[in-house]
Design a protein around this motif. Structure first.
Motif, PDB file in Angstrom:
ATOM      1  N   ALA A 175       0.818  -1.209   0.000  1.00  0.00           N
ATOM      2  CA  ALA A 175       0.000   0.000   0.000  1.00  0.00           C
ATOM      3  C   ALA A 175       0.853   1.261   0.000  1.00  0.00           C
ATOM      4  CB  ALA A 175      -0.944  -0.010   1.201  1.00  0.00           C
ATOM      5  N   ARG A 176       1.915   1.287   0.833  1.00  0.00           N
ATOM      6  CA  ARG A 176       2.707   2.528   0.917  1.00  0.00           C
ATOM      7  C   ARG A 176       3.911   2.519  -0.023  1.00  0.00           C
ATOM      8  NH1 ARG A 176       3.821   0.413   6.423  1.00  0.00           N
ATOM      9  NH2 ARG A 176       5.819  -0.677   6.365  1.00  0.00           N
TER      10      ARG A 176
ATOM     11  N   GLY B 214      12.236   3.132  -1.234  1.00  0.00           N
ATOM     12  CA  GLY B 214      10.928   2.878  -1.844  1.00  0.00           C
ATOM     13  C   GLY B 214      10.750   3.593  -3.161  1.00  0.00           C
ATOM     14  N   ALA B 215       9.492   3.669  -3.596  1.00  0.00           N
ATOM     15  CA  ALA B 215       9.152   4.247  -4.895  1.00  0.00           C
ATOM     16  C   ALA B 215       9.369   5.751  -4.882  1.00  0.00           C
ATOM     17  CB  ALA B 215       7.706   3.926  -5.237  1.00  0.00           C
TER      18      ALA B 215
ATOM     19  N   ALA C 108       4.434   9.528  10.236  1.00  0.00           N
ATOM     20  CA  ALA C 108       4.729  10.661   9.362  1.00  0.00           C
ATOM     21  C   ALA C 108       6.146  10.628   8.811  1.00  0.00           C
ATOM     22  CB  ALA C 108       4.496  11.972  10.115  1.00  0.00           C
ATOM     23  N   THR C 109       6.816   9.499   8.944  1.00  0.00           N
ATOM     24  CA  THR C 109       8.231   9.456   8.565  1.00  0.00           C
ATOM     25  C   THR C 109       8.467   9.733   7.087  1.00  0.00           C
ATOM     26  OG1 THR C 109      10.251   8.137   8.737  1.00  0.00           O
ATOM     27  CG2 THR C 109       8.247   6.986   8.108  1.00  0.00           C
ATOM     28  N   ALA C 110       7.495   9.361   6.220  1.00  0.00           N
ATOM     29  CA  ALA C 110       7.692   9.516   4.770  1.00  0.00           C
ATOM     30  C   ALA C 110       7.306  10.897   4.266  1.00  0.00           C
ATOM     31  CB  ALA C 110       6.884   8.453   4.022  1.00  0.00           C
ATOM     32  N   THR C 111       6.860  11.777   5.149  1.00  0.00           N
ATOM     33  CA  THR C 111       6.421  13.103   4.702  1.00  0.00           C
ATOM     34  C   THR C 111       7.556  14.104   4.632  1.00  0.00           C
ATOM     35  OG1 THR C 111       5.854  13.742   6.973  1.00  0.00           O
ATOM     36  CG2 THR C 111       4.122  12.696   5.650  1.00  0.00           C
ATOM     37  N   ASP C 112       8.682  13.775   5.235  1.00  0.00           N
ATOM     38  CA  ASP C 112       9.808  14.715   5.272  1.00  0.00           C
ATOM     39  C   ASP C 112      11.094  13.942   5.065  1.00  0.00           C
ATOM     40  OD1 ASP C 112      11.452  16.877   5.602  1.00  0.00           O
ATOM     41  OD2 ASP C 112      11.284  16.929   7.797  1.00  0.00           O
TER      42      ASP C 112
ATOM     43  N   ARG D 299       1.378   1.774 -10.338  1.00  0.00           N
ATOM     44  CA  ARG D 299       1.101   2.289  -9.006  1.00  0.00           C
ATOM     45  C   ARG D 299      -0.306   1.892  -8.529  1.00  0.00           C
ATOM     46  NH1 ARG D 299       5.550   1.965  -7.848  1.00  0.00           N
ATOM     47  NH2 ARG D 299       7.119   3.598  -8.079  1.00  0.00           N
ATOM     48  N   VAL D 300      -0.679   0.649  -8.835  1.00  0.00           N
ATOM     49  CA  VAL D 300      -1.988   0.144  -8.445  1.00  0.00           C
ATOM     50  C   VAL D 300      -1.883  -0.489  -7.061  1.00  0.00           C
ATOM     51  CG1 VAL D 300      -3.924  -1.323  -9.097  1.00  0.00           C
ATOM     52  CG2 VAL D 300      -2.436  -0.364 -10.866  1.00  0.00           C
TER      53      VAL D 300
END
Length: 796
Positions: free
Chosen positions: A379-380, A396-397, A436-440, A522-523
């Protein structure tokens, strides 16, 4: 959850000792689940022998044994031989299924005496400690004893769409599967006590039910059963009250009228066709877990294929690492550390670990202490690890971690356009277990991986295009990269890939996009399921192929789920078909086998039901005018063998590439009813003219005239069903005609079958009536094709 050591937490439990396992086995506390995919030998024999139609035929056979002569009971021996063939073929299919099921069975990883071992599911015992990783299926009910960011999808059992995060002491149910993280659980319920065991017992049986084909045949057979009673009563009454007719002759006429009404070979040949299909697919290492899947494949008009593991091979290779920001980090050490913290790495992580083998747990590794782990989630689209003194790292992507206007993202998209898989290594200011680690994040490097395209994928896609089967490539990877791979294989529409994040949520709108586009990237797992549903809403029959845990929900919802043998245990568990050799190129053979089975069953159904129609109508006509029934059982055995029995056996196993369509019963009756009516009327007219109008013939001559007319019409019906012709079909029809001529003209044949061709007038009547009936059937066949806009062909 944070990790306090560098080793996976599942190693804390040593599991049961060998002595404890033996004791539980002795106490019967084992996972004694039903054998998968097959009926017992006794059930197979009973299903083929103890049928209502065999009971009817058996009673009529006994009657002939009483009144004689014995040769009139030849139809009884035919039933015995055919039933024996059916049992033999199904036993062969049973052995094939069981052998393949053992090969394809997912084996749980169990801790015994401190060692991790893989064992068959039925060897799990109560209190076993079973390890879990991404894609693993929960095989028995239990309670969590260790969990590291463990997420389990229970939607197939409870309907809850979101994965459930599991902690110590939480319950897990058999039939669910792991979508992220690792852990272990203690088996608390095994065998038939487990939550999903009863469902599995029903779903795993060797069965032919729950299909349009079988339900259609059952509906026809129920109708025929009700027809037998009035028609049989009428013919019995008429034969017993005909003047100058002895009781034995009346009984023989009654048996002759009733035997052909029973389409006893239809069910038998259906079973044989399915069984032979299983055996043929088994030779290609294809496990059919549910037999109706063969029928479903014949109707497939859309194949949804995942890219990884389907169009490309599972294995990957690290191509290059492009440094983006010089922040002082040792990129190689970071990649080695991140890869080393994943206890169940996917293909991408395995390629990185192969290139940078010195992870934190290795003797030559950097010795970094892991403080938190975020396992990969479909999912992420990223995973990561936090290290004491060495920061927080995410892999990751790029398009999921970077803003749309990022120059680093533009670089990643450029590489992805060449069909490469691109991952972003980034530093985060927050621990990886922080939501929230992937937001910054700060991009550090691009990790470029090469995917090996399957050598046979292009041929497979071309086959589907030729067969009017649409292929939709649905992947979790970057859309541009997926389009580039599909483009190299010549897939139409690959140059216009769609990013699934831009897809509409409304099903009708989504179906519209799917109708126009071919490649989707990205499905998410939920979107894959929605896309299958959207296609089905437009009336499509959908087959879904996949090998990863992100494919499970879509595989379950598709009419046909096809899993790769090397795929996750969860995908193999929910799929109806498993390609044990992991070859996408096997799928065309599977589809072709489905078409062969269903198309040929429909053909032979036409023959059997034509016989039933003309038999019932003849019995009614003869009963109304109260004439001696024109045939003896032996005559109808001859006609049935040469126009139905022998030809249908070959036609049921012949090649057939036509895609099956819905509406089995109306199509079969559209052919069988008119053909049966024409055959019955022509035969009755011949018999009436010879027996009543002429008046100079013997009963044997009248019977022979009726036999000739009925054979000509029934043989022409067989010839129509066999179209389009190829050489072997022409040879088969010629051989059946030659067999009838031998019975008609050889003295031995005439004596055995009690035929008399000496009356020229009755023979001329028979041939003339047969010719008129044949012409009517032929014209009707062409007109029906014209009226329904179906292209009719004589030659293949």
């Amino acid at each position: 959850m944070s990790a306090t050591s560098q080793s996976p937490v599942v190693t804390v439990e040593r599991g049961l000792t060998a002595a404890e396992v033996r004791q539980r086995v002795a106490d019967g506390k084992t996972n004694d689940v039903p054998a998968r995919a097959s009926r017992s030998i006794g059930e197979i024999v009973r299903a083929n022998v103890l049928t209502r139609f065999n009971a009817i035929i058996g009673a009529l056979f006994v009657m002939i044994l009483i009144v004689g002569p014995l040769k009139q009971g030849l139809f009884g021996l035919v039933i015995v031989v055919n039933t024996a063939i059916g049992i033999f073929q199904e036993l062969r299919a049973k052995r094939t299924l069981e052998r393949l099921a053992i090969v394809g069975e997912a084996k749980p990883r169990v801790r015994r005496d401190g060692e991790t071992v893989e064992i068959p599911v039925n060897q799990v015992v109560l209190d076993d400690i079973i390890e879990l990783g991404p894609g693993d299926k929960v095989v028995v009910d239990g309670a969590i004893v260790a969990a590291d960011s463990l997420e389990i999808d229970e939607s197939l059992l409870t309907g809850e769409s979101d994965p459930m995060v599991k902690h110590d002491a939480d319950a897990v149910m058999s039939g669910s599967f792991v979508v992220a993280g690792t852990g272990a659980y203690r088996a608390t319920k095994v065998g038939r006590d487990a939550y999903a065991a009863k469902l599995a017992e029903e779903a795993s049986k060797f069965t032919l039910v729950h299909s349009e084909l079988r339900s259609g045949i059952d509906r026809i057979l129920r109708f025929i059963t009700w027809l037998l009673f009035p028609a049989g009563a009428l013919i019995i009454y008429s034969q017993l009250t005909v003047k100058n007719q002895s009781v034995p002759d009346a009984l023989r006429g009654m048996v002759a009228a009733l035997v052909p009404m029973v389409p006893e070979g239809l069910v038998l040949l259906t079973s044989i066709a399915f069984a032979v299909g299983v055996i043929r697919l088994g030779r290609r290492s294809c496990l059919v877990q549910e037999l109706p899947a063969i029928e479903g494949l014949a109707r497939v008009d859309v194949v949804c294929a995942d890219k990884t593991g389907t169009l490309t091979e599972n294995g990957m290779r690290l191509s290059e690492v492009r440094t983006l920001n010089q922040d002082g980090a040792d990129v190689g050490a970071v990649l080695a550390a991140v890869a080393g913290t994943d206890p169940r790495p996917n293909a991408s992580m395995l390629a990185i670990a192969e290139a940078y083998p010195n992870g934190p747990n290795e003797p030559d590794g950097p010795g970094w202490r892991t403080t938190a782990i975020a396992p990969f989630s479909s999912a992420r689209k990223w995973s990561g690890a936090s290290f004491d003194q060495h920061g927080n790292w995410i892999l990751g992507a790029p398009d999921m971690l970077l803003p749309a206007d990022s120059p680093e993202l533009a670089t990643a998209v450029e590489a992805g356009a060449q069909g490469l898989r691109v991952l972003l290594l980034a530093r985060s200011a927050r621990p990886v277990d922080d939501p929230a680690t992937a937001t910054d994040v700060t991009p550090v490097a691009l990790v470029v991986l090469e995917q090996r395209v399957r050598a046979d994928a292009g041929d497979t896609l071309r086959y589907f295009a030729e067969q009017d089967v649409a292929v939709k490539v649905i992947s979790g990877d970057n859309a541009v990269s997926v389009g580039a791979v599909a483009g190299t294989l010549g897939l139409a529409g690959a140059d216009r890939p769609v990013d699934a994040r831009e897809l509409p949520e409304d099903q009708a709108e989504l179906a519209g996009v799917l109708a126009e586009r071919t490649v989707f990237g990205r499905v998410t797992p939920a979107q894959k399921r929605d896309m299958v549903g959207a296609l089905q809403s437009r009336g499509h029959t959908v087959a879904m192929t996949g090998d990863g845990v992100n494919d499970v929900l879509a595989l379950k919802d598709a009419q046909i789920g096809v899993a790769m043998g090397s795929g996750s245990p969860a995908t193999r568990a929910v799929a109806q078909i498993v390609l044990l050799d992991n070859k996408f190129a096997t799928l065309p053979y599977v589809v072709a086998e489905g078409r062969r089975v269903i198309g040929n069953i429909e053909r032979v159904a036409n023959l059997f039901l034509t016989k039933t129609v003309y038999s019932v109508l003849l019995a009614v006509l003869i009963g109304i005018v109260r004439l001696p029934f024109p045939f003896r059982p032996l005559h109808l055995t001859l006609i049935g063998a040469l126009t139905i029995g022998i030809p249908s056996f070959f036609l049921a196993l012949a090649p057939n590439t036509e895609r099956a369509r819905h509406g089995f019963v109306p199509r079969v009756m559209r052919m069988a009813v008119p053909a049966g009516v024409v055959a019955a009327v022509a035969t009755f007219v011949t018999y009436w003219l010879s027996h009543v109008v002429d008046g100079t013939t013997t009963q044997a001559q009248d019977t022979t005239a009726a036999v000739v007319t009925l054979y000509l019409v029934a043989a022409w019906a067989m010839a129509i069903v066999a179209r389009p012709y190829v050489w072997w079909k022409i040879a088969l029809i010629a051989a059946m005609f030659a067999g009838f001529l031998l019975a008609l003209f050889l003295p031995l044949g005439r004596r055995f079958f009690e035929l008399d061709i000496s009356h020229a007038g009755s023979m001329a009547t028979a041939v003339g009536a047969g010719a008129v009936a044949v012409a009517v059937m032929e014209i009707g066949w062409w007109l029906d094709g014209w009226f329904r806009h179906e292209k009719r062909r004589l030659l293949g």
